[in-house]
Design an enzyme around this catalytic site. Structure first.
Site, PDB file in Angstrom:
ATOM      1  N   SER A  18      64.447  25.274 163.769  1.00 42.41           N
ATOM      2  CA  SER A  18      65.509  25.976 164.498  1.00 42.41           C
ATOM      3  C   SER A  18      65.264  25.737 165.985  1.00 42.41           C
ATOM      4  CB  SER A  18      65.520  27.464 164.149  1.00 42.41           C
ATOM      5  OG  SER A  18      64.255  28.034 164.340  1.00 42.41           O
ATOM      6  N   GLU A  20      66.186  27.017 170.079  1.00 42.09           N
ATOM      7  CA  GLU A  20      66.651  28.128 170.931  1.00 42.09           C
ATOM      8  C   GLU A  20      67.192  27.600 172.256  1.00 42.09           C
ATOM      9  OE1 GLU A  20      63.993  31.541 171.089  1.00 42.09           O
ATOM     10  OE2 GLU A  20      64.285  31.619 173.257  1.00 42.09           O
ATOM     11  N   ALA A  54      68.098  40.536 179.496  1.00 41.53           N
ATOM     12  CA  ALA A  54      67.807  41.964 179.349  1.00 41.53           C
ATOM     13  C   ALA A  54      68.861  42.781 180.077  1.00 41.53           C
ATOM     14  CB  ALA A  54      66.417  42.260 179.885  1.00 41.53           C
ATOM     15  N   ASP A 111      62.444  42.064 178.227  1.00 36.63           N
ATOM     16  CA  ASP A 111      61.455  42.362 179.264  1.00 36.63           C
ATOM     17  C   ASP A 111      62.011  43.445 180.170  1.00 36.63           C
ATOM     18  OD1 ASP A 111      59.265  40.762 178.640  1.00 36.63           O
ATOM     19  OD2 ASP A 111      60.350  38.987 179.332  1.00 36.63           O
ATOM     20  N   ALA A 125      61.831  47.443 170.124  1.00 38.24           N
ATOM     21  CA  ALA A 125      62.653  46.620 169.221  1.00 38.24           C
ATOM     22  C   ALA A 125      62.749  47.239 167.824  1.00 38.24           C
ATOM     23  CB  ALA A 125      62.072  45.216 169.143  1.00 38.24           C
ATOM     24  N   HIS A 151      51.083  40.833 172.669  1.00 38.37           N
ATOM     25  CA  HIS A 151      52.043  41.099 173.753  1.00 38.37           C
ATOM     26  C   HIS A 151      51.281  41.662 174.954  1.00 38.37           C
ATOM     27  CE1 HIS A 151      55.284  43.316 175.859  1.00 38.37           C
ATOM     28  NE2 HIS A 151      55.990  42.270 175.484  1.00 38.37           N
ATOM     29  N   LYS A 167      58.543  46.986 162.812  1.00 38.12           N
ATOM     30  CA  LYS A 167      59.793  46.226 162.849  1.00 38.12           C
ATOM     31  C   LYS A 167      60.163  45.736 161.441  1.00 38.12           C
ATOM     32  CE  LYS A 167      58.497  43.640 166.654  1.00 38.12           C
ATOM     33  NZ  LYS A 167      58.659  42.824 167.886  1.00 38.12           N
ATOM     34  N   GLN A 178      55.882  34.200 169.816  1.00 43.73           N
ATOM     35  CA  GLN A 178      55.741  33.701 171.178  1.00 43.73           C
ATOM     36  C   GLN A 178      55.019  32.350 171.072  1.00 43.73           C
ATOM     37  OE1 GLN A 178      56.715  33.171 174.080  1.00 43.73           O
ATOM     38  NE2 GLN A 178      56.674  35.335 174.641  1.00 43.73           N
ATOM     39  N   PHE A 218      55.640  30.752 183.085  1.00 43.45           N
ATOM     40  CA  PHE A 218      56.050  31.411 181.832  1.00 43.45           C
ATOM     41  C   PHE A 218      54.846  32.121 181.192  1.00 43.45           C
ATOM     42  CE2 PHE A 218      59.544  28.051 180.654  1.00 43.45           C
ATOM     43  CZ  PHE A 218      60.399  28.627 181.586  1.00 43.45           C
ATOM     44  N   HIS A 268      60.193  26.806 165.210  1.00 42.50           N
ATOM     45  CA  HIS A 268      61.294  27.222 166.100  1.00 42.50           C
ATOM     46  C   HIS A 268      60.973  26.679 167.495  1.00 42.50           C
ATOM     47  CE1 HIS A 268      64.456  29.956 167.647  1.00 42.50           C
ATOM     48  NE2 HIS A 268      63.642  30.177 168.661  1.00 42.50           N
TER      49      HIS A 268
HETATM   50  P1  FAD Z   1      58.697  45.343 171.050  1.00 42.12           P
HETATM   51  O1  FAD Z   1      58.498  44.858 169.676  1.00 42.12           O
HETATM   52  O2  FAD Z   1      59.424  46.622 171.251  1.00 42.12           O
HETATM   53  O3  FAD Z   1      57.242  45.451 171.738  1.00 42.12           O
HETATM   54  C1  FAD Z   1      57.103  45.625 173.141  1.00 42.12           C
HETATM   55  C2  FAD Z   1      55.742  46.231 173.451  1.00 42.12           C
HETATM   56  O4  FAD Z   1      55.737  47.610 173.086  1.00 42.12           O
HETATM   57  C3  FAD Z   1      54.567  45.612 172.710  1.00 42.12           C
HETATM   58  O5  FAD Z   1      53.463  45.598 173.566  1.00 42.12           O
HETATM   59  C4  FAD Z   1      54.337  46.558 171.541  1.00 42.12           C
HETATM   60  O6  FAD Z   1      53.013  46.506 171.053  1.00 42.12           O
HETATM   61  C5  FAD Z   1      54.660  47.896 172.194  1.00 42.12           C
HETATM   62  N1  FAD Z   1      55.177  48.904 171.268  1.00 42.12           N
HETATM   63  C6  FAD Z   1      56.173  48.774 170.384  1.00 42.12           C
HETATM   64  N2  FAD Z   1      56.404  49.933 169.726  1.00 42.12           N
HETATM   65  C7  FAD Z   1      55.530  50.826 170.242  1.00 42.12           C
HETATM   66  C8  FAD Z   1      55.275  52.226 170.026  1.00 42.12           C
HETATM   67  N3  FAD Z   1      55.979  52.924 169.119  1.00 42.12           N
HETATM   68  N4  FAD Z   1      54.312  52.820 170.761  1.00 42.12           N
HETATM   69  C9  FAD Z   1      53.595  52.133 171.682  1.00 42.12           C
HETATM   70  N5  FAD Z   1      53.792  50.802 171.938  1.00 42.12           N
HETATM   71  C10 FAD Z   1      54.748  50.182 171.232  1.00 42.12           C
HETATM   72  N6  FAD Z   1      63.673  38.519 176.009  1.00 42.12           N
HETATM   73  C11 FAD Z   1      64.954  38.669 176.437  1.00 42.12           C
HETATM   74  O7  FAD Z   1      65.204  39.459 177.360  1.00 42.12           O
HETATM   75  N7  FAD Z   1      65.986  37.969 175.868  1.00 42.12           N
HETATM   76  C12 FAD Z   1      65.785  37.114 174.833  1.00 42.12           C
HETATM   77  O8  FAD Z   1      66.731  36.500 174.348  1.00 42.12           O
HETATM   78  C13 FAD Z   1      64.453  36.933 174.350  1.00 42.12           C
HETATM   79  N8  FAD Z   1      64.193  36.125 173.302  1.00 42.12           N
HETATM   80  C14 FAD Z   1      62.913  36.070 172.787  1.00 42.12           C
HETATM   81  C15 FAD Z   1      62.679  35.313 171.618  1.00 42.12           C
HETATM   82  C16 FAD Z   1      61.415  35.255 171.062  1.00 42.12           C
HETATM   83  C17 FAD Z   1      61.201  34.459 169.796  1.00 42.12           C
HETATM   84  C18 FAD Z   1      60.330  35.959 171.680  1.00 42.12           C
HETATM   85  C19 FAD Z   1      58.940  35.882 171.101  1.00 42.12           C
HETATM   86  C20 FAD Z   1      60.549  36.694 172.834  1.00 42.12           C
HETATM   87  C21 FAD Z   1      61.838  36.783 173.388  1.00 42.12           C
HETATM   88  N9  FAD Z   1      62.110  37.551 174.516  1.00 42.12           N
HETATM   89  C22 FAD Z   1      63.413  37.683 174.983  1.00 42.12           C
HETATM   90  C23 FAD Z   1      61.020  38.239 175.224  1.00 42.12           C
HETATM   91  C24 FAD Z   1      60.831  39.672 174.717  1.00 42.12           C
HETATM   92  O9  FAD Z   1      61.992  40.429 175.011  1.00 42.12           O
HETATM   93  C25 FAD Z   1      59.611  40.238 175.443  1.00 42.12           C
HETATM   94  O10 FAD Z   1      58.442  39.664 174.946  1.00 42.12           O
HETATM   95  C26 FAD Z   1      59.535  41.752 175.494  1.00 42.12           C
HETATM   96  O11 FAD Z   1      58.576  42.111 176.479  1.00 42.12           O
HETATM   97  C27 FAD Z   1      59.124  42.410 174.181  1.00 42.12           C
HETATM   98  O12 FAD Z   1      60.109  42.315 173.257  1.00 42.12           O
HETATM   99  P2  FAD Z   1      59.822  42.723 171.717  1.00 42.12           P
HETATM  100  O13 FAD Z   1      61.091  42.635 171.005  1.00 42.12           O
HETATM  101  O14 FAD Z   1      58.667  41.989 171.199  1.00 42.12           O
HETATM  102  O15 FAD Z   1      59.415  44.268 171.962  1.00 42.12           O
END
Ligand code: FAD
Length: 287
Positions: A18, A20, A54, A111, A125, A151, A167, A178, A218, A268
């Site tokens: 895939s 991106e 974001a 982010d 998420a 992360h 999740k 990542q 990055f 990917h």
């Molecule tokens: P989450 O899964 O919510 O995690 C974020 C942080 O919070 C982690 O450190 C986790 O351990 C912590 N956490 C989660 N739940 C809890 C809880 N209940 N209590 C305490 N800590 C918690 N960013 C964009 O803006 N747009 C995009 O299109 C985009 N595409 C991406 C595609 C891929 C494949 C990847 C890997 C990343 C992408 N990102 C994108 C970046 C991503 O948004 C960032 O890495 C962001 O900082 C975290 O997103 P996440 O969905 O992993 O967050």
């Protein structure tokens, strides 16, 4: 060193791929992306995904790009990030994608933007995944992000793994990682997921090497490690971008070979809207 010529033979079909993209800002960017897509389409990808700024900053451009991909006959997967968005905004977006027949999403927190930010209805998420399932049932195949090198905000590695589990428990179907250059980090991570009962496919995210400055920038943001040996070798090329990219193709091809040989479910690619380097890497894999 001279970059290998791409000589497409039979497109590889031994493994799924895939790709991106980010949604271009200009008509020139859209044209360039069409060309990139037509080159990468030769590899029969499972889907093309499109990132989302974001706070919804690319909402319309992401939607337009996704719909164009879909009209070309490919499966398109929009990313949705929930940080500083309301439930109503995300609901509208889900309904719009559903109405257009989109079946796959990449669900992210996003982010945290610097400066003044509205709080929004979602913190993580996992809450977005839960919301998508509550609103749309099983309509979407949901991808989430995973972090073999953890992360940057994670309190501990174990807490980050628990987050991936949250999740998955909320309804994620598969994960994309990542990027990383240590294959061992990925295998160890998959093992730890397995031990936690996380059985969804965890697809390695692959970042081709285009430019050391960009890669270092990055990596400092997302926490992906550039191993010392790799950083030093890349720095040695200085301004010789042709040799640097050829070396990068070798390194990333080897990484992909190792990942596939040891059971990665698919690959990917983070394309940065470019096809040449990635085509060279995939061409190496199909030999
Ligand atoms: P989450 O899964 O919510 O995690 C974020 C942080 O919070 C982690 O450190 C986790 O351990 C912590 N956490 C989660 N739940 C809890 C809880 N209940 N209590 C305490 N800590 C918690 N960013 C964009 O803006 N747009 C995009 O299109 C985009 N595409 C991406 C595609 C891929 C494949 C990847 C890997 C990343 C992408 N990102 C994108 C970046 C991503 O948004 C960032 O890495 C962001 O900082 C975290 O997103 P996440 O969905 O992993 O967050």
């Amino acid at each position: 060193m001279i970059e290998k010529e791409i000589q497409m033979k039979t497109p590889p079909n031994k493994f799924e791929l895939s790709f991106e993209f980010f949604p271009p800002k200009t008509t020139e960017g859209m044209d360039k992306l069409r060309e990139t897509r037509s080159q990468l389409a030769k590899f029969n990808p499972e889907f093309f995904s499109v990132t989302f700024g974001a706070g919804g900053s690319t909402r319309d451009r992401t939607m337009d790009t996704v719909l164009e991909i879909q009209h070309e006959g490919f499966q398109a997967a929009p990313h949705i990030s929930c940080i500083s968005s309301s439930k109503a905004e995300i609901r509208d977006l889900l309904l719009a994608y559903q109405a257009q027949g989109i079946k796959r999403l990449v669900a992210l927190r996003g982010d945290i933007p610097s400066g003044e930010v509205s709080a929004g209805d979602f913190r993580y998420a996992s809450e977005l995944v839960q919301f998508i399932r509550a609103e749309t049932g099983n309509h979407f195949h949901i991808e989430v992000a995973a972090y073999p090198e953890f992360h940057p905000e994670a309190r501990t590695p174990a807490a980050d793994l628990q987050n991936l589990k949250r999740k998955v428990d909320a309804g994620a179907n598969s994960a994309i990682t990542q990027y990383f250059y240590n294959a061992d980090a990925y295998f160890r991570f998959v093992e730890q997921c397995d031990a936690l009962g996380i059985t969804i496919p965890i697809v390695p995210g692959i970042m081709p090497i285009y430019n050391i400055t960009q890669l270092a920038r990055f990596s400092s943001i997302c926490g992906a490690e550039i191993p010392r040996w790799l950083k030093m070798r890349l720095e040695e090329y200085g301004d010789d971008m042709t040799s640097l990219r050829a070396f990068g193709v070798d390194v990333v091809s080897e990484l992909c070979d190792t990942l596939l040989a040891w059971g990665a479910p698919s690959l990917h690619f983070y394309t940065l809207n470019q096809a040449g380097t990635i085509s060279n890497i995939i061409h190496n894999l199909s030999e």
